[in-house]
Design a protein around this motif. Structure first.
Motif, mmCIF file in Angstrom:
data_model
loop_
_atom_site.group_PDB
_atom_site.id
_atom_site.type_symbol
_atom_site.label_atom_id
_atom_site.label_comp_id
_atom_site.label_asym_id
_atom_site.label_seq_id
_atom_site.Cartn_x
_atom_site.Cartn_y
_atom_site.Cartn_z
ATOM 1 N N PHE A 81 0.818 -1.221 0.000
ATOM 2 C CA PHE A 81 0.000 0.000 0.000
ATOM 3 C C PHE A 81 0.847 1.264 0.000
ATOM 4 O O PHE A 81 0.429 2.308 -0.504
ATOM 5 C CB PHE A 81 -0.993 -0.014 1.167
ATOM 6 C CG PHE A 81 -2.235 -0.801 0.864
ATOM 7 C CD1 PHE A 81 -3.213 -0.280 0.029
ATOM 8 C CD2 PHE A 81 -2.405 -2.071 1.378
ATOM 9 C CE1 PHE A 81 -4.355 -1.007 -0.276
ATOM 10 C CE2 PHE A 81 -3.548 -2.811 1.075
ATOM 11 C CZ PHE A 81 -4.525 -2.278 0.253
ATOM 12 N N ALA A 111 0.323 3.967 -2.807
ATOM 13 C CA ALA A 111 0.063 5.353 -2.396
ATOM 14 C C ALA A 111 0.917 6.336 -3.190
ATOM 15 O O ALA A 111 0.514 7.465 -3.449
ATOM 16 C CB ALA A 111 0.323 5.510 -0.902
ATOM 17 N N VAL A 145 1.826 9.563 2.972
ATOM 18 C CA VAL A 145 1.792 8.189 2.471
ATOM 19 C C VAL A 145 0.899 7.338 3.363
ATOM 20 O O VAL A 145 0.059 6.569 2.884
ATOM 21 C CB VAL A 145 3.211 7.580 2.415
ATOM 22 C CG1 VAL A 145 3.146 6.075 2.179
ATOM 23 C CG2 VAL A 145 4.041 8.255 1.342
ATOM 24 N N ARG A 181 -2.758 8.208 2.728
ATOM 25 C CA ARG A 181 -3.219 7.691 1.430
ATOM 26 C C ARG A 181 -3.372 6.169 1.487
ATOM 27 O O ARG A 181 -4.318 5.615 0.921
ATOM 28 C CB ARG A 181 -2.194 8.078 0.359
ATOM 29 C CG ARG A 181 -2.584 7.694 -1.040
ATOM 30 C CD ARG A 181 -3.382 8.780 -1.722
ATOM 31 N NE ARG A 181 -3.866 8.344 -3.038
ATOM 32 C CZ ARG A 181 -5.107 7.914 -3.266
ATOM 33 N NH1 ARG A 181 -5.972 7.886 -2.287
ATOM 34 N NH2 ARG A 181 -5.478 7.543 -4.477
ATOM 35 N N ALA A 182 -2.465 5.507 2.177
ATOM 36 C CA ALA A 182 -2.521 4.046 2.283
ATOM 37 C C ALA A 182 -3.783 3.627 3.034
ATOM 38 O O ALA A 182 -4.438 2.649 2.679
ATOM 39 C CB ALA A 182 -1.278 3.513 2.986
ATOM 40 N N GLU A 202 -6.563 5.317 3.133
ATOM 41 C CA GLU A 202 -7.650 5.560 2.186
ATOM 42 C C GLU A 202 -7.798 4.398 1.212
ATOM 43 O O GLU A 202 -8.877 3.830 1.046
ATOM 44 C CB GLU A 202 -7.306 6.804 1.353
ATOM 45 C CG GLU A 202 -8.214 7.988 1.506
ATOM 46 C CD GLU A 202 -7.737 9.105 0.603
ATOM 47 O OE1 GLU A 202 -7.486 10.204 1.132
ATOM 48 O OE2 GLU A 202 -7.577 8.878 -0.635
ATOM 49 N N LEU A 203 -6.697 4.060 0.575
ATOM 50 C CA LEU A 203 -6.703 3.030 -0.476
ATOM 51 C C LEU A 203 -7.145 1.675 0.055
ATOM 52 O O LEU A 203 -7.711 0.862 -0.663
ATOM 53 C CB LEU A 203 -5.306 2.895 -1.095
ATOM 54 C CG LEU A 203 -4.873 4.018 -2.032
ATOM 55 C CD1 LEU A 203 -3.406 3.847 -2.408
ATOM 56 C CD2 LEU A 203 -5.744 4.034 -3.283
ATOM 57 N N THR A 219 -5.885 2.326 -8.795
ATOM 58 C CA THR A 219 -4.721 3.206 -8.778
ATOM 59 C C THR A 219 -3.897 3.135 -10.056
ATOM 60 O O THR A 219 -3.579 4.148 -10.673
ATOM 61 C CB THR A 219 -3.813 2.849 -7.589
ATOM 62 O OG1 THR A 219 -4.590 2.880 -6.404
ATOM 63 C CG2 THR A 219 -2.662 3.819 -7.478
#
Lengths: 107, 107
Positions: free
Chosen positions: A7, A11, A22, A25-26, A28-29, B97
DNA sequence: CCACCATAGTACGGTCGCCGATGTATAAGC
DNA sequence: GCTTATACATCGGCGACCGTACTATGGTGG
């Protein structure tokens, strides 16, 4: 490759980010599943730089706090895709063995 | 859960198998990717029994060599499915992504 | 006939990534 | 003026994995 590392690389696909970003974002993803702690995050970033999957893009100083931005390399993109293919193969093995998975909760 | 553990559980979905047969089945299911060495295999089997994801089904003696058969429990099936769902989510994050992955070589 | 290989399991030690915890530093908020 | 959020560094420990070596048997090949 383990999930946190995966991740982190995902990210950084779109644009360079600094460490803390980071982690956000990780999370989130991963729909909130992957919460990177400092130990995991900075340890992994250092390791990935050593391995050539990331490079330090630049360092900024915002309000006295330094930010170190990381950028993914081609090797990093390649590793990410290889990992995704590995995941897909593992998932296909499950589908063939235990049958179709239940629907995901709509994101 | 790591990949070796995942394929061990998948290997035992259909029927109880002994250790060595688990390794063979895991290699099959993973298209040859996961080759379980003795250390990984028996260590993982012991651990999974401790965790209640497997139970020892029976022990046989074939040509002087003993075989210990392992059977997956409901907890084990549940963990396997949970892991597959996790993999799918990770895969979806990649698709969102970096875009669609290349086609797999036809198995 | 003896070496090798496949089968089957046991045991041990090392490595690596993850994670919790702690510490530094600054700026904002109450 | 103390706490909280941001941002990064470092340290130690743990757990899963893995290589390696060993025991043991039966089949295969030189």
């Amino acid at each position: 490759m383990r999930e946190p590392t995966y991740f982190i690389l995902l990210a950084l696909h779109a644009e360079p980010l600094h460490g803390y970003a980071v982690a956000s974002r990780a999370k989130e993803l991963s729909d909130g599943r992957v919460e990177l702690t400092a130990g995991t995050l900075y340890g992994a970033l250092d390791r990935l730089v050593d391995e050539g999957q990331l490079v330090v893009d630049r360092e900024e100083k915002v309000n006295g706090r330094k930010r170190r931005y990381y950028r993914i390399t081609e090797a990093g993109e390649h590793a990410t895709q290889a990992e995704a293919l590995r995941l897909r193969q593992a998932l296909e093995a499950a589908a063939a063995t235990i049958g179709p998975l239940p629907k995901a909760a709509t994101a």
